[in-house]
Design a protein around this motif. Structure first.
Motif, PDB file in Angstrom:
ATOM      1  N   GLY A  12       0.800  -1.210   0.000  1.00 43.44           N
ATOM      2  CA  GLY A  12       0.000   0.000   0.000  1.00 43.44           C
ATOM      3  C   GLY A  12       0.833   1.260   0.000  1.00 43.44           C
ATOM      4  N   TYR A  13       2.137   1.151   0.210  1.00 46.34           N
ATOM      5  CA  TYR A  13       3.019   2.304   0.197  1.00 46.34           C
ATOM      6  C   TYR A  13       3.918   2.258  -1.038  1.00 46.34           C
ATOM      7  N   PRO A  14       4.094   3.395  -1.717  1.00 42.06           N
ATOM      8  CA  PRO A  14       4.943   3.410  -2.914  1.00 42.06           C
ATOM      9  C   PRO A  14       6.436   3.386  -2.599  1.00 42.06           C
ATOM     10  N   VAL A  15       6.792   3.822  -1.387  1.00 37.38           N
ATOM     11  CA  VAL A  15       8.181   3.836  -0.929  1.00 37.38           C
ATOM     12  C   VAL A  15       8.195   3.387   0.530  1.00 37.38           C
ATOM     13  N   PRO A  65      14.611   5.595  -5.076  1.00 37.15           N
ATOM     14  CA  PRO A  65      13.179   5.701  -5.348  1.00 37.15           C
ATOM     15  C   PRO A  65      12.759   7.174  -5.236  1.00 37.15           C
ATOM     16  N   PHE A  66      11.854   7.607  -6.118  1.00 34.92           N
ATOM     17  CA  PHE A  66      11.409   8.999  -6.147  1.00 34.92           C
ATOM     18  C   PHE A  66       9.895   9.096  -6.078  1.00 34.92           C
ATOM     19  N   VAL A  67       9.422  10.131  -5.365  1.00 35.88           N
ATOM     20  CA  VAL A  67       8.038  10.577  -5.434  1.00 35.88           C
ATOM     21  C   VAL A  67       8.059  12.030  -5.879  1.00 35.88           C
ATOM     22  N   ILE A  68       6.938  12.526  -6.389  1.00 37.11           N
ATOM     23  CA  ILE A  68       6.865  13.934  -6.791  1.00 37.11           C
ATOM     24  C   ILE A  68       5.684  14.603  -6.107  1.00 37.11           C
ATOM     25  N   HIS A  69       5.888  15.876  -5.771  1.00 36.87           N
ATOM     26  CA  HIS A  69       4.879  16.655  -5.050  1.00 36.87           C
ATOM     27  C   HIS A  69       4.655  17.950  -5.822  1.00 36.87           C
ATOM     28  N   GLY A  70       3.492  18.044  -6.488  1.00 40.63           N
ATOM     29  CA  GLY A  70       3.231  19.164  -7.370  1.00 40.63           C
ATOM     30  C   GLY A  70       2.929  20.466  -6.665  1.00 40.63           C
ATOM     31  N   LEU A  71       3.111  21.566  -7.413  1.00 36.86           N
ATOM     32  CA  LEU A  71       2.922  22.910  -6.876  1.00 36.86           C
ATOM     33  C   LEU A  71       1.820  23.697  -7.572  1.00 36.86           C
ATOM     34  N   SER A  72       1.455  23.318  -8.806  1.00 38.82           N
ATOM     35  CA  SER A  72       0.608  24.216  -9.598  1.00 38.82           C
ATOM     36  C   SER A  72      -0.564  23.537 -10.287  1.00 38.82           C
ATOM     37  N   ILE A  93       6.672  11.162 -14.999  1.00 41.43           N
ATOM     38  CA  ILE A  93       6.526   9.966 -14.160  1.00 41.43           C
ATOM     39  C   ILE A  93       7.127   8.756 -14.858  1.00 41.43           C
ATOM     40  N   HIS A  94       6.819   8.587 -16.137  1.00 42.97           N
ATOM     41  CA  HIS A  94       7.312   7.423 -16.874  1.00 42.97           C
ATOM     42  C   HIS A  94       8.812   7.526 -17.147  1.00 42.97           C
ATOM     43  N   THR A  95       9.289   8.732 -17.442  1.00 40.50           N
ATOM     44  CA  THR A  95      10.718   8.913 -17.739  1.00 40.50           C
ATOM     45  C   THR A  95      11.588   8.569 -16.548  1.00 40.50           C
ATOM     46  N   HIS A  96      11.137   8.953 -15.355  1.00 40.23           N
ATOM     47  CA  HIS A  96      11.974   8.815 -14.162  1.00 40.23           C
ATOM     48  C   HIS A  96      11.522   7.710 -13.210  1.00 40.23           C
ATOM     49  N   GLY A  97      10.542   6.932 -13.589  1.00 38.17           N
ATOM     50  CA  GLY A  97      10.101   5.833 -12.720  1.00 38.17           C
ATOM     51  C   GLY A  97       9.556   6.308 -11.392  1.00 38.17           C
ATOM     52  N   ILE A  98       8.759   7.381 -11.413  1.00 35.30           N
ATOM     53  CA  ILE A  98       8.241   7.991 -10.188  1.00 35.30           C
ATOM     54  C   ILE A  98       7.235   7.050  -9.522  1.00 35.30           C
ATOM     55  N   ARG A  99       7.349   6.901  -8.194  1.00 41.77           N
ATOM     56  CA  ARG A  99       6.519   5.950  -7.451  1.00 41.77           C
ATOM     57  C   ARG A  99       5.151   6.510  -7.054  1.00 41.77           C
ATOM     58  N   CYS A 100       5.049   7.837  -6.895  1.00 46.46           N
ATOM     59  CA  CYS A 100       3.788   8.435  -6.435  1.00 46.46           C
ATOM     60  C   CYS A 100       3.775   9.913  -6.806  1.00 46.46           C
ATOM     61  N   TYR A 101       2.606  10.408  -7.195  1.00 43.17           N
ATOM     62  CA  TYR A 101       2.413  11.836  -7.483  1.00 43.17           C
ATOM     63  C   TYR A 101       1.392  12.383  -6.493  1.00 43.17           C
ATOM     64  N   SER A 102       1.783  13.435  -5.793  1.00 42.83           N
ATOM     65  CA  SER A 102       0.884  14.076  -4.838  1.00 42.83           C
ATOM     66  C   SER A 102       0.744  15.553  -5.161  1.00 42.83           C
TER      67      SER A 102
END
Length: 296
Positions: A12-15, A65-72, A93-102
């Motif tokens: 249930g957790y991406p990281v 492992p990476f997650v991303i947190h948007g600003l805009s 997300i696909h280019t960098h293998g991102i685990r979760c977008y928030s």
């Protein structure tokens, strides 16, 4: 089962573990193996970036492992949803293998950028509006996203509590939660509610990871979420309460300005990991006791 449930890992957790927000000012500083478990960036700051910065980011996304947190994304804005941005984020997300977008459960634009995260009115109408936009983002991305409980300093047109609004949006959109512990602490003081009660009534199954950060004390009854100072003891205690209630959620340290040398940040990250390990050790101890009692 929801449309995007197959995208989630078994846990249930991406990281896992303890992470840090990666900032451009950190370029050239060494991140030793084992110092961090994952990293986070704001995609808007990196989409389309090439040259040495692009190579530096790529080196880290290949290592951690990476997650991303948007600003805009501006999910509560009256302006049309920026679907081109969402498609750019999907490519990132696909280019960098991102685990979760928030993203933030707020808005920052209205046919132009407002350069602040503004509160969405806590109303049933806003729940329906925001949830529909979140569902559209998830449709474009073909995966679930997590929305962060945000700090706010006014509640225009309020018909529901913050907790009621947050949980209603998560349920109506069928999306996940980025649990920001410092925001709970800040809001609890600024709006006079019990932080522990708020925390313990969040939907545990929707939590994907957590944020912890420092803030600015404007006054005894006014705290400002700045990410510009070390985490204070009451916020650490609230994080421990979160672990006691939900287990050792993956947790990331945010620091956006007044950024100290990395070793100082690693000390705070290590403190997160220490709290997580204590919960794991306690669970293992209870498990062993339970097994011995069963044998008897």
């Amino acid at each position: 089962m929801t449309e995007y449930e197959s995208e989630l890992p078994v846990t249930g957790y991406p990281v896992t573990g303890a992470g840090l927000g990666l900032r451009r000012s950190m370029m050239g500083e060494d991140i030793p193996s084992g110092a961090l478990d994952f990293l986070e960036v704001a995609p808007e700051n990196w989409i389309g970036v090439g040259g040495r910065y692009g190579r530096w980011l790529r080196a880290h996304t290949e290592r951690f492992p990476f997650v991303i947190h948007g600003l805009s994304l501006s999910i509560g804005s009256p302006a049309p949803l920026d679907e081109n941005l969402v498609r750019d984020i999907k490519s990132f997300i696909h280019t960098h293998g991102i685990r979760c977008y928030s993203e933030h459960l707020s808005y920052c634009s209205d046919h132009g950028h407002l350069y602040d995260l503004l509160p969405i009115p806590f109303t049933e109408e806003a729940v329906k509006y925001v949830a529909g936009r979140i569902r559209r983002v998830q449709d474009i991305l073909e995966q679930r996203i997590a929305m962060e409980n945000v700090s706010y300093y006014a509640a225009p047109g309020q018909e529901m509590s913050e907790l009621e609004f947050l949980t209603a949006v998560l349920g109506e959109a069928d999306c996940d939660l980025l649990l920001d512990v410092n925001n709970i602490y800040v809001n609890a003081i600024n709006h006079c509610y019990d932080a522990d009660v708020f925390l313990r009534n969040l939907p545990a199954a929707r939590i994907r990871y957590a944020h912890v950060a420092g803030h600015f004390d404007e006054a005894d009854d006014l705290k400002v979420d700045t990410h510009g100072a070390p985490v204070i003891d009451p916020v650490w205690r609230l994080l421990q309460d979160a672990y006691d209630h939900f287990g050792p959620i993956p947790t990331l340290l945010e620091r956006d300005f007044n950024i100290p040398p990395l070793p100082e940040l690693f000390e705070e990250v290590s403190r997160i990991r220490g709290f997580q390990n204590a919960i794991d050790a306690d669970a293992a101890c209870h498990s062993m006791i339970g097994e011995r009692d069963h044998v008897r």
